[in-house]
Design an enzyme around this catalytic site. Structure first.
Site, PDB file in Angstrom:
ATOM      1  N   GLU A  52     157.065   8.552  83.575  1.00 34.22           N
ATOM      2  CA  GLU A  52     156.384   7.673  84.231  1.00 34.22           C
ATOM      3  C   GLU A  52     155.874   6.319  83.545  1.00 34.22           C
ATOM      4  O   GLU A  52     156.074   5.160  83.883  1.00 34.22           O
ATOM      5  CB  GLU A  52     154.891   8.179  85.042  1.00 34.22           C
ATOM      6  N   PHE A 114     143.579  19.748  92.788  1.00 37.82           N
ATOM      7  CA  PHE A 114     144.805  19.730  91.995  1.00 37.82           C
ATOM      8  C   PHE A 114     145.409  18.627  91.988  1.00 37.82           C
ATOM      9  O   PHE A 114     145.753  18.100  92.918  1.00 37.82           O
ATOM     10  CB  PHE A 114     145.617  20.820  92.632  1.00 37.82           C
ATOM     11  N   GLN A 115     145.534  17.941  90.835  1.00 39.24           N
ATOM     12  CA  GLN A 115     146.232  16.629  90.527  1.00 39.24           C
ATOM     13  C   GLN A 115     145.661  15.358  91.142  1.00 39.24           C
ATOM     14  O   GLN A 115     146.212  14.577  91.439  1.00 39.24           O
ATOM     15  CB  GLN A 115     147.445  16.678  91.018  1.00 39.24           C
ATOM     16  N   MET A 470     154.937  -2.486  60.283  1.00 41.43           N
ATOM     17  CA  MET A 470     154.220  -3.401  60.249  1.00 41.43           C
ATOM     18  C   MET A 470     152.726  -2.900  59.527  1.00 41.43           C
ATOM     19  O   MET A 470     152.045  -3.555  58.802  1.00 41.43           O
ATOM     20  CB  MET A 470     153.505  -4.105  61.378  1.00 41.43           C
TER      21      MET A 470
END
Length: 558
Positions: A52, A114-115, A470
């Site tokens: 995602e 759930f989720q 860096m």
């Protein structure tokens, strides 16, 4: 008689009405109805990413390079929270983005289902606005408002969280033609009196300097900026985000200002008697020590967001408005002006302190200079975050607006490659190159699968020094070379990684191979990875130490 549609169908109809042609997404339980409906809407292309975070960065890169709104789609719970870094990244850099997330059904909300995640609560500080949709009848209004808010005024990300039962419930959609948002009225036209004061200040200045940020790129102010600079012979320095607002090779261009800016830009800011900030926000990487920044200058600040004016630096003449429109108003009040002695002084700094490197071994700066020469500055360049990002800003000669896609405010490692995928989707006829560090590229390396599966011909050039470069540079300068946790000696073989995904890989480990191999890589169809084994301890110079004065730079002796 209008027919009823499911919420998923209404959502896609709304996206079509907003002109959306592509979304970047990843399916899951809560958004299965939306993906099912997509089968019947072939005009909207879904790019299936591998994570995602890749989806939101790809939508971000699409938006930055095209000026259109980027759209991403994720499922509930971890799918939604995996967007958070990318949403914050877009928020910091004022990118128009609409993130659509699935949510558990309305009757499960607030039960630790759930989720289930409170994604609207999580993203409240990093979105311009967000919505939780519980009623299918609200969908058309919410979508229209979201696209309006994301793209107007100071652009930014808007999140729409859809309860799963909203996407399956049927309704007769009512598509609004207008928007009514009391209290949200962006101001585009600058105040005439303040513009007049700015014009008088510029006419009277002996050492003026234009300091240009990403707001100038967003507003499309390139032509107006060029006209003003040439009419008044005013030199131009840019932030990292504003680099493509002004041609890099123009005689009035000083390059980037700030921590890794050019000596000429930093000295000019210190000596200027008038600083005109255009769509810039006086970031700490630009200003260094605040009380030492532009100490002799009267400050004019042009910005569409009134909250930015006076936030970091006291401003003498504030002008709230769209950069392009304000510059047009300002130029209309001015006559030609010459600043010969000031430009002569600046040319002296440029000749005495040019950007340079020792041409021994394979240098990262040499790789970027070669890319710049081979592309004529015409490519869309994306970067990750780190040394390679700063060298790109220093050594690539940009010629076109919206051709530099990089993470400025948040400094997000792993941004560049998926952003390049989005930029390539939005610009199918242009060469898109991601200049990467070996550390950053590995943060979203899985998107090679997206590039191959969706036939996105992005070229990735890795400046591979086997360090988190860096951080290592800071450890060298400020920690007595104690390279704690910055050595990446177990890097994979990037050529084999590319080949394993089905892409083409090249290796460059000597200067003599550089030009011919890059030419072949850029000619090669499909996604390509070029592993450049560069000098391991090359540093980005000049460098202003954190919170230092701009005229005191490592690598520059006055």
């Amino acid at each position: 008689m209008r027919v009823k549609n499911t919420g998923a169908e209404i959502l896609l109809q709304c996206l079509q009405r907003e002109g959306v042609e592509v979304i970047f997404g990843y399916p899951g339980g809560a958004v299965i109805p939306i993906y099912d409906a997509l089968y019947d809407y072939p005009g909207i292309r879904n790019i299936l990413v591998r994570h995602e975070q890749g989806a939101v960065h790809a939508a971000d890169g699409y938006a930055r390079s095209t000026g259109k709104i980027g759209v991403c789609l994720a499922t509930s719970g971890p799918g939604a929270t995996n967007l958070v870094t990318g949403i914050a990244n877009a928020y910091m850099d004022s990118v128009p983005l609409v993130a659509i997330t699935g949510q558990v059904a309305t009757f499960l909300l607030g039960r630790d289902s759930f989720q289930e995640s409170d994604i609207t609560g999580i993203t409240l500080p990093i979105t311009k606005h967000n919505y939780l949709v519980r009623d299918v009848k609200e969908l058309p209004r919410v979508i229209k408002e979201a696209f309006h808010i994301a793209s107007t005024g100071r652009p930014g990300p808007v999140l729409i969280d859809l309860a799963k039962d909203v996407t399956t419930t049927k309704a007769k959609p009512e598509f609004p033609e207008t928007i009514d948002l009391p209290g949200y009225k962006p101001n585009y036209v600058g105040n005439a009196r303040q513009v007049k004061e700015a014009a008088e200040a510029l006419a009277a200045a002996e050492r003026p300097l234009l300091y240009v940020g990403g707001g100038a790129v967003i507003s499309g102010a390139q032509a107006e900026l060029l006209k003003l600079a040439e009419l008044t012979e005013t030199p131009v320095t840019t932030t990292l985000m504003g680099m493509t607002a002004f041609p890099s090779a123009h005689p009035l261009a000083l390059g980037m200002i700030g921590m890794h800016g050019t000596a000429a830009a930093n000295f000019a800011a210190t000596e200027a008697d008038l600083l005109i900030a255009v769509g810039a926000r006086f970031d700490d990487r630009v200003t260094g020590r605040l009380d030492a920044f532009a100490p002799r200058a009267k400050v004019v600040h042009i910005d569409i967001d009134p909250a930015e004016i006076g936030k970091n630096i006291p401003v003498d003449i504030p002008i709230v408005g769209d950069c392009r429109m304000v510059l047009e108003m300002l130029t209309a009040r001015l006559t030609a002006r010459r600043h010969g002695p000031w430009l002569e002084r600046i040319r002296g700094w440029q000749e005495q302190y040019p950007l340079r490197y020792e041409p021994t071994g394979l240098k990262p700066q040499q790789v970027i200079e070669t890319i710049s020469q081979l592309t004529g500055g015409e490519a869309i360049i994306c970067t990750e975050v780190g040394q390679h990002q700063m060298w790109t800003a220093q050594f690539y000669r940009f010629t076109r607006p919206r051709s530099f896609v990089t993470s400025g405010g948040l400094g997000t490692m792993g941004f560049g490659f998926p952003a390049a995928l989005g930029a390539q989707i939005g610009n199918p006829d242009r060469l898109v190159i991601d200049i990467a560090g070996d550390g950053s590229f590995q943060m979203n390396i899985q998107e090679l699968g997206t590039a191959v599966a969706s036939q996105i011909p992005v070229k990735v050039v890795i400046l591979n020094n086997f360090y988190l470069g860096m951080v290592r540079q800071w450890q060298e300068f400020f920690q007595n070379r104690r390279y704690s946790a910055t050595v990446l000696e177990s890097n994979p073989d990037f050529v084999k990684i590319a080949e394993a995904y089905g892409a083409k890989g090249f290796l460059i480990d000597a200067p003599g191979q550089l030009r011919a191999t890059l030419e072949e890589a850029f000619r090669t169809a499909g996604p390509v990875v070029v592993d450049c084994r560069v000098d391991r301890e090359e540093n980005v110079l000049p460098m202003v130490p954190s919170n230092g004065a701009l005229n005191h730079m490592i690598g520059v002796t006055e």
